[in-house]
Design a protein around this motif. Structure first.
Motif, short mmCIF file in Angstrom:
data_model
loop_
_atom_site.label_atom_id
_atom_site.label_comp_id
_atom_site.label_asym_id
_atom_site.label_seq_id
_atom_site.Cartn_x
_atom_site.Cartn_y
_atom_site.Cartn_z
N ARG A 104 33.17 62.90 35.40
CA ARG A 104 33.22 64.30 35.82
C ARG A 104 34.46 64.58 36.68
N ALA A 105 35.55 63.93 36.30
CA ALA A 105 36.81 64.09 37.03
C ALA A 105 37.75 65.00 36.25
N ILE A 106 38.72 65.56 36.95
CA ILE A 106 39.69 66.43 36.30
C ILE A 106 40.69 65.58 35.53
N CYS A 107 40.88 65.94 34.27
CA CYS A 107 41.79 65.18 33.40
C CYS A 107 42.99 66.06 33.09
N ASN A 108 44.20 65.51 33.25
CA ASN A 108 45.40 66.30 32.93
C ASN A 108 45.75 66.24 31.44
N ARG A 109 44.96 65.45 30.65
CA ARG A 109 45.03 65.40 29.18
C ARG A 109 46.39 64.96 28.65
N GLU A 110 47.09 64.16 29.41
CA GLU A 110 48.36 63.62 28.92
C GLU A 110 48.11 62.55 27.88
N ARG A 111 48.98 62.49 26.90
CA ARG A 111 48.87 61.50 25.83
C ARG A 111 50.04 60.52 25.93
N PRO A 112 49.81 59.25 25.62
CA PRO A 112 48.56 58.66 25.14
C PRO A 112 47.60 58.26 26.28
#
Length: 491
Positions: free
Chosen positions: A13-21
């Protein structure tokens, strides 16, 4: 969990910055970082998931919670199952919007950058577009196929504009007015502004994107932006000419789609006077020259549109108020007589070229055109002479309209429902009209339908208050429709 978050951040339930990979949180904690769809099944003791409606067997006997199986299914899967149930004679759930002859259309290809959340919204758009967008289309599935080809044509900005518009509308219908709606809409608008070019494909896609955004703005009803999108689409079409070769064949559907909205907006403009200066400014968008009863073509409704729309457009423009100097002239009387005869003989049958496999669609289309014709005749007889009384001829047309409405599974076109609803004088007839509006709302949570219901109820109250006398037909429409701060849409 957001569909685009990584698994680790979603579980925590943490904030994800959605960087790849690898997102920054997983990199900092040296954790494996994975994205995409992760299937999961609840434990038997889990009570955190629920069904949208009670599951019933073929004998309509509700199952207990322990007999229910939970499935990971998309909107398309549910719609396909509804289609199979109906064709097997097992009935359908109340909110099903599929015609038993119309299985849902599957996507054979998707843009590479489309995430799971967007894919689900696109599935929902495909399953609902025929009832929310194609309100005046003979072959709704062909219309949907055209829209799909436009937003899946390539990975160009113009295709992205159509896609983002579709996602915005789908998100609104599915989840209400949430942040995602504004996000998709802003992307679509930004892409429309930055992807202007002279290519044929781009122009057609811009028309489609504007018309989808028009429906989105109709639902929000915060201002008159919906009409601006219609005008923008019509200007794009006029910039190359409606007879241009690019609008031949199936692309002519886009012209008919935009012109249908233009015609219906003319009625709104006639009776919406809350801001006269704005109305005069808008009316300049589609000026019309005085026509004779020969009904020569007017430039704003082309041959691509149904004949009933060309007649309605002329009627909305040519009906005169009693204060007009030509109201009592012989020329005006001759026009009304000639126009009524021409409107009465419009062929309501579906084209002979329509396939026998869509016979139900042919019947529904013929009933739809007849409802528009009856509504046009009723409005012509009342508005042309501001007549509010009773007549046997009008009563016969209204009764025929009630029969047609009763036979149609769903009818969501706002203008005929308004005109026919204004004729409802008894509680029985009023309840039938309201029931048709409620049934239309099962396939579309459009605010236009809620607004239509409100307008009809206000008109009925005024009729009931007028004991021993009749209110002016035109003044009544002007007062009720003009009381709204935003121009209503009756599409």
């Amino acid at each position: 969990m957001h569909a685009n978050e990584c698994w680790a951040c979603g579980d925590s339930r943490a904030i994800c910055n959605r960087e790849r990979p690898r997102c920054s949180r997983c990199a900092k904690l040296n954790k494996p970082c994975r994205y995409g769809l992760r299937l999961s099944w609840p434990k038997k003791t889990s009570t955190k998931r629920s069904l949208t409606y009670p599951v019933q067997d073929v004998f309509n006997k509700a199952k207990t919670r322990h007999q229910i199986s939970f499935l990971n299914a998309t909107t398309w899967d549910i719609q396909l199952h509804e289609y199979l149930r109906m064709n097997q004679g097992l009935g359908s759930h109340e909110r099903s919007i599929l015609n038993r002859n119309d299985p849902p259309i599957a996507l054979s290809w998707l843009p590479n950058k489309l995430g799971y959340e967007e894919r689900e919204l696109l599935d929902h758009f495909i399953c609902t577009a025929t009832s929310t967008l194609a309100v005046f289309e003979r072959d709704k599935n062909e219309f949907l196929s055209l829209l799909m080809r436009l937003f899946l044509f390539d990975d160009s900005p113009s295709s992205a504009a159509v896609l983002q518009s579709a996602l915005a509308l789908s998100s609104f219908h599915r989840n209400g007015l949430r942040a995602d709606v504004f996000r998709f809409r802003e992307r679509a608008l930004h892409t429309l502004v930055t992807s202007c070019d002279d290519s044929t494909e781009s122009l057609v896609q811009h028309v489609a994107a504007r018309m989808i955004l028009c429906h989105l703005e109709m639902n929000e009803m915060s201002d008159d932006v919906w009409f601006c999108h219609v005008v923008g689409a019509k200007k794009l079409i006029d910039s190359v000419g409606v007879e241009n070769q690019i609008f031949q064949g199936e692309l002519s559907r886009l012209i008919a789609w935009a012109e249908y909205h233009m015609v219906m907006s003319r009625f709104s403009l006639r009776h919406w006077y809350i801001n006269k200066q704005a109305v005069q400014r808008i009316q300049k968008v589609s000026p019309i020259q005085q026509e004779t009863c020969l009904l020569t073509k007017i430039k704003d409704v082309s041959s691509h549109s149904h004949d009933i729309l060309r007649h309605l457009y002329i009627m909305f423009e040519m009906i005169q108020d009693a204060t007009n100097s030509s109201y009592h002239s012989d020329e005006y009387e001759n026009f009304l007589s000639c126009f009524e005869n021409s409107l009465s003989i419009i062929d309501t049958r579906a084209p002979a070229s329509t396939s026998d496999s869509v016979s139900n669609s042919k019947i529904e289309w013929a009933a739809t055109i007849e409802l528009f014709k009856l509504s046009g005749l009723i409005y012509l007889k009342r508005a042309s002479r501001n007549f509010s009384g009773h007549s046997l001829e009008l009563d016969t047309m209204v009764q025929r309209a009630y029969v047609l409405l009763d036979n149609l599974r769903i009818f969501s076109s706002g203008w005929p429902l308004l005109i026919i609803g204004c004729e409802a004088r008894t509680d029985e007839h009023r309840m039938m009209v309201l029931e048709r509006i409620e049934r239309a709302q099962t396939s579309s949570n459009s605010r236009s339908l809620l607004e239509l219901r409100s307008i009809l109820e206000q008109i009925w109250v005024q009729d009931d208050l007028a004991t021993g006398y009749e209110l002016s037909y035109l003044n009544k429409l002007d007062a009720v429709i003009g009381s709204y701060s935003v121009i209503p849409s009756f599409v």
